[in-house]
Motif scaffolding. Structure first.
Motif, PDB file in Angstrom:
ATOM      1  N   GLN A  25       4.831   7.717  -7.806  1.00  0.00           N
ATOM      2  CA  GLN A  25       6.115   7.522  -8.474  1.00  0.00           C
ATOM      3  C   GLN A  25       7.153   8.503  -7.953  1.00  0.00           C
ATOM      4  O   GLN A  25       8.323   8.166  -7.827  1.00  0.00           O
ATOM      5  N   ARG A  26       6.715   9.714  -7.643  1.00  0.00           N
ATOM      6  CA  ARG A  26       7.646  10.717  -7.111  1.00  0.00           C
ATOM      7  C   ARG A  26       8.028  10.398  -5.667  1.00  0.00           C
ATOM      8  O   ARG A  26       9.166  10.571  -5.260  1.00  0.00           O
ATOM      9  N   PHE A  27       7.051   9.957  -4.876  1.00  0.00           N
ATOM     10  CA  PHE A  27       7.289   9.654  -3.463  1.00  0.00           C
ATOM     11  C   PHE A  27       7.169   8.144  -3.270  1.00  0.00           C
ATOM     12  O   PHE A  27       6.077   7.626  -3.065  1.00  0.00           O
ATOM     13  N   THR A  28       8.289   7.465  -3.313  1.00  0.00           N
ATOM     14  CA  THR A  28       8.298   6.006  -3.227  1.00  0.00           C
ATOM     15  C   THR A  28       8.393   5.526  -1.785  1.00  0.00           C
ATOM     16  O   THR A  28       8.469   4.328  -1.538  1.00  0.00           O
ATOM     17  N   HIS A  29       8.385   6.439  -0.862  1.00  0.00           N
ATOM     18  CA  HIS A  29       8.511   6.124   0.566  1.00  0.00           C
ATOM     19  C   HIS A  29       7.203   6.461   1.284  1.00  0.00           C
ATOM     20  O   HIS A  29       6.397   7.239   0.778  1.00  0.00           O
ATOM     21  N   PRO A  30       6.999   5.893   2.470  1.00  0.00           N
ATOM     22  CA  PRO A  30       5.821   6.267   3.274  1.00  0.00           C
ATOM     23  C   PRO A  30       6.091   7.549   4.057  1.00  0.00           C
ATOM     24  O   PRO A  30       7.190   8.125   4.000  1.00  0.00           O
ATOM     25  N   PHE A  31       5.093   7.950   4.818  1.00  0.00           N
ATOM     26  CA  PHE A  31       5.148   9.176   5.604  1.00  0.00           C
ATOM     27  C   PHE A  31       4.616   8.919   7.012  1.00  0.00           C
ATOM     28  O   PHE A  31       3.853   7.976   7.222  1.00  0.00           O
ATOM     29  N   MET A  32       4.998   9.782   7.936  1.00  0.00           N
ATOM     30  CA  MET A  32       4.355   9.872   9.249  1.00  0.00           C
ATOM     31  C   MET A  32       3.638  11.212   9.255  1.00  0.00           C
ATOM     32  O   MET A  32       4.252  12.241   8.966  1.00  0.00           O
ATOM     33  N   VAL A  33       2.355  11.196   9.579  1.00  0.00           N
ATOM     34  CA  VAL A  33       1.586  12.439   9.666  1.00  0.00           C
ATOM     35  C   VAL A  33       1.222  12.644  11.126  1.00  0.00           C
ATOM     36  O   VAL A  33       0.622  11.774  11.763  1.00  0.00           O
ATOM     37  N   GLY A  34       1.611  13.807  11.657  1.00  0.00           N
ATOM     38  CA  GLY A  34       1.387  14.111  13.061  1.00  0.00           C
ATOM     39  C   GLY A  34      -0.085  14.187  13.411  1.00  0.00           C
ATOM     40  O   GLY A  34      -0.872  14.793  12.691  1.00  0.00           O
ATOM     41  N   LYS A  35      -0.442  13.543  14.524  1.00  0.00           N
ATOM     42  CA  LYS A  35      -1.818  13.579  15.020  1.00  0.00           C
ATOM     43  C   LYS A  35      -1.918  14.519  16.210  1.00  0.00           C
ATOM     44  O   LYS A  35      -2.701  15.456  16.214  1.00  0.00           O
ATOM     45  N   GLU A  36      -1.096  14.239  17.252  1.00  0.00           N
ATOM     46  CA  GLU A  36      -1.188  15.044  18.470  1.00  0.00           C
ATOM     47  C   GLU A  36      -0.032  14.712  19.397  1.00  0.00           C
ATOM     48  O   GLU A  36       0.620  13.686  19.261  1.00  0.00           O
TER      49      GLU A  36
END
Length: 178
Positions: A25-36
């Protein structure tokens, strides 16, 4: 002004203080998480002349993106269908990845009716989705867990729920660790 990336371990206490539903509910957006950053032999076409990037200067040394969490949103705006969230090498973008294989304006994300799409805007070194080259200027659907490659920088696309699960599964930091 671009969004600020955080490190995964910085977000663990917040996730552990919330339920999965309250986190989503607080974060209604997606994310990109760094791999490499893939530093193998690569003949890239982007020309970088000591230009300003984040906070007015080029990064010192190699770019470290592993475990960096980038919220996919437009700073200071509510997330609406059709809003383009731009990604590129320079600070005029919403998401900044200051690597020489990332174009000044590389790609954008857009949400339409609860689906997320990615568009490569004609970047010099291309965009890949799960290892396949994304066509230029065409919307490609992206899903939770997909691998995104901008130039040589790899990320995982994550929903807030998936990020919450990853954060709460991380081990507790050992005493005295910094």
């Amino acid at each position: 002004m671009p969004v600020d990336a955080k490190m995964l371990n910085e977000m663990v206490p917040l996730a552990r203080a919330m339920t999965g539903d309250s986190f989503c509910q607080r974060f209604t957006h997606p994310f990109m998480v760094g791999k490499e950053v893939i530093e193998e032999e690569f003949n890239f076409r982007t020309v970088v002349a000591r230009e300003s990037t984040l906070q007015g200067k080029a990064p010192d040394g190699p770019l470290r993106i592993r475990d960096q969490v980038f919220p996919i949103l437009k700073p200071g705006e509510a997330l609406k269908d059709g809003t383009r969230i731009f990604l590129g090498r320079v600070a005029s973008n919403d998401l900044v990845v200051p690597h020489p294989t990332v174009s000044k304006l590389h790609a954008y994300f857009v949400r339409e009716k609860d689906r997320w799409w990615l568009v490569d805007v004609g970047s010099s070194n291309g965009t890949k989705l799960n290892g396949m080259r994304a066509p230029v200027r065409a919307k490609v659907s992206i899903n939770d867990g997909d691998t995104l490659l901008f130039g040589r920088c790899a990320f995982t696309f994550m929903s807030a729920r998936r990020l919450f699960e990853r954060l709460t599964a991380m081990p507790e930091p050992s005493p005295g660790a910094s």
